[in-house]
Scaffold this motif. Sequence first.
Motif, PDB file in Angstrom:
ATOM      1  N   VAL A   1       0.790  -1.367   0.198  1.00 17.12           N
ATOM      2  CA  VAL A   1      -0.124   0.101   0.115  1.00 17.12           C
ATOM      3  C   VAL A   1       0.840   1.133  -0.597  1.00 17.12           C
ATOM      4  CG1 VAL A   1      -1.976  -1.213   1.237  1.00 17.12           C
ATOM      5  CG2 VAL A   1      -0.527   0.081   2.505  1.00 17.12           C
TER       6      VAL A   1
ATOM      7  N   ARG B   1       0.559   1.419  10.121  1.00 17.59           N
ATOM      8  CA  ARG B   1      -0.061   2.642   9.535  1.00 17.59           C
ATOM      9  C   ARG B   1       0.435   2.666   8.534  1.00 17.59           C
ATOM     10  NH1 ARG B   1      -1.212   8.256  11.676  1.00 17.59           N
ATOM     11  NH2 ARG B   1      -2.409   8.977  10.576  1.00 17.59           N
TER      12      ARG B   1
ATOM     13  N   GLU C   1      -5.790   6.662   4.396  1.00 15.77           N
ATOM     14  CA  GLU C   1      -5.492   5.726   5.409  1.00 15.77           C
ATOM     15  C   GLU C   1      -5.285   4.040   5.657  1.00 15.77           C
ATOM     16  OE1 GLU C   1      -5.267   7.189  10.112  1.00 15.77           O
ATOM     17  OE2 GLU C   1      -6.914   6.492   9.961  1.00 15.77           O
ATOM     18  N   TYR C   2      -4.447   3.620   5.691  1.00 17.22           N
ATOM     19  CA  TYR C   2      -4.114   2.548   5.874  1.00 17.22           C
ATOM     20  C   TYR C   2      -4.273   1.791   7.878  1.00 17.22           C
ATOM     21  CZ  TYR C   2      -4.065   2.371   1.228  1.00 17.22           C
ATOM     22  OH  TYR C   2      -4.262   2.993  -0.412  1.00 17.22           O
TER      23      TYR C   2
ATOM     24  N   ILE D   1      -2.860  -1.572   9.361  1.00 18.15           N
ATOM     25  CA  ILE D   1      -3.090  -3.084   9.191  1.00 18.15           C
ATOM     26  C   ILE D   1      -2.478  -3.772  10.214  1.00 18.15           C
ATOM     27  CG2 ILE D   1      -0.979  -3.840   8.039  1.00 18.15           C
ATOM     28  CD1 ILE D   1      -0.314  -1.850   6.754  1.00 18.15           C
TER      29      ILE D   1
ATOM     30  N   LEU E   1      -6.994  -5.082   7.073  1.00 21.88           N
ATOM     31  CA  LEU E   1      -6.788  -3.718   6.373  1.00 21.88           C
ATOM     32  C   LEU E   1      -7.844  -3.367   6.872  1.00 21.88           C
ATOM     33  CD1 LEU E   1      -4.721  -1.775   5.198  1.00 21.88           C
ATOM     34  CD2 LEU E   1      -6.031  -2.514   3.195  1.00 21.88           C
TER      35      LEU E   1
ATOM     36  N   TYR F   1      -9.265   0.692   6.018  1.00 24.93           N
ATOM     37  CA  TYR F   1      -8.879   1.526   4.629  1.00 24.93           C
ATOM     38  C   TYR F   1     -10.180   2.695   5.087  1.00 24.93           C
ATOM     39  CZ  TYR F   1      -9.065   3.717  -0.058  1.00 24.93           C
ATOM     40  OH  TYR F   1      -8.977   4.185  -1.454  1.00 24.93           O
TER      41      TYR F   1
ATOM     42  N   LEU G   1      -9.579  -2.946  -4.072  1.00 27.30           N
ATOM     43  CA  LEU G   1      -8.825  -3.489  -2.201  1.00 27.30           C
ATOM     44  C   LEU G   1      -9.008  -5.010  -3.271  1.00 27.30           C
ATOM     45  CD1 LEU G   1     -10.663  -1.504   0.314  1.00 27.30           C
ATOM     46  CD2 LEU G   1      -8.153  -1.070  -0.737  1.00 27.30           C
TER      47      LEU G   1
END
Length: 270
Positions: A24, A59, A75-76, A78, A88, A90, A115
């Motif tokens: 990502v 993150r 923003e991810y 994890i 995840l 998202y 995704l």
Amino acid sequence: MPKEFEVHREVVLPAGPQDVFAAVSAATGAWMFPKEEVPAVGGTGPGDAGVVAWEPPGRFAVRVEGEDGWFNSLEYLIEPREPGTTLLRYTHRGVFAEDWENRFDACDRHTDFYLHTLGQYLGHFNGRPVVYAAAEGPAASAGPDGFDLLLDELHLDKEVRVGDRLSVELDEVGVLEAEVDYRTPQFLGLRAADGLYRFFGRNAFGGPVGVTVHLFGDGVDPERTGRAWQAWLDGLYGGSDDSGSNDSGSNDSGSNDSGSDGSGSDGSGS
């Protein structure tokens, strides 16, 4: 009138947190579009422009801002799950300057496709170098039957399902042998031995049809690949015009109106 939006998803991915973080942040061309073409979608370190959170592997976040309060952020979050899998979380936030409902609908639907493609990359091609190419149909492809014509050319009908296989020879492109891994009225995903082929029925949102390919074989020429798919689209719809492109298609991820889907016409990054 400009108005903010938010799209949120939680998905389980078939890889560990380190691999998800790499995908990502740096390997966005393997499942969305390359950060080299659209810097606002990724980064390689905390010093990169737009990177606001770099906390591997938990993150990653990017944000770009423009005039009159415009912004776009991804923003991810994890989280490790069972061995070999990751949750995840998202979140995509931003501002659409106009045509809010249509743009939000496009962004929301593109998000699911992207995704899913991320999961396909991690499950089948994780860590392999990628060659990305994209093409956009001429204006004629934006008509009501634009995506149906593309399906016909692939020898698929509206009832095609995930798991179906196809083998078809396409002018300019060559033989494509693949399995359907994603299908909605607006999108088609094909997984082949050499990579992922994604078809976007953006005519549903007022734009032209698009194609992206994410290839993981050796010796692939991205420019030649892009030209071949562009020629195929131009031939399918009866010619070319200024809307055609050999790069990121209609990715408006860096623009202040976020394209038609919030990440550009691709849906996750602008």
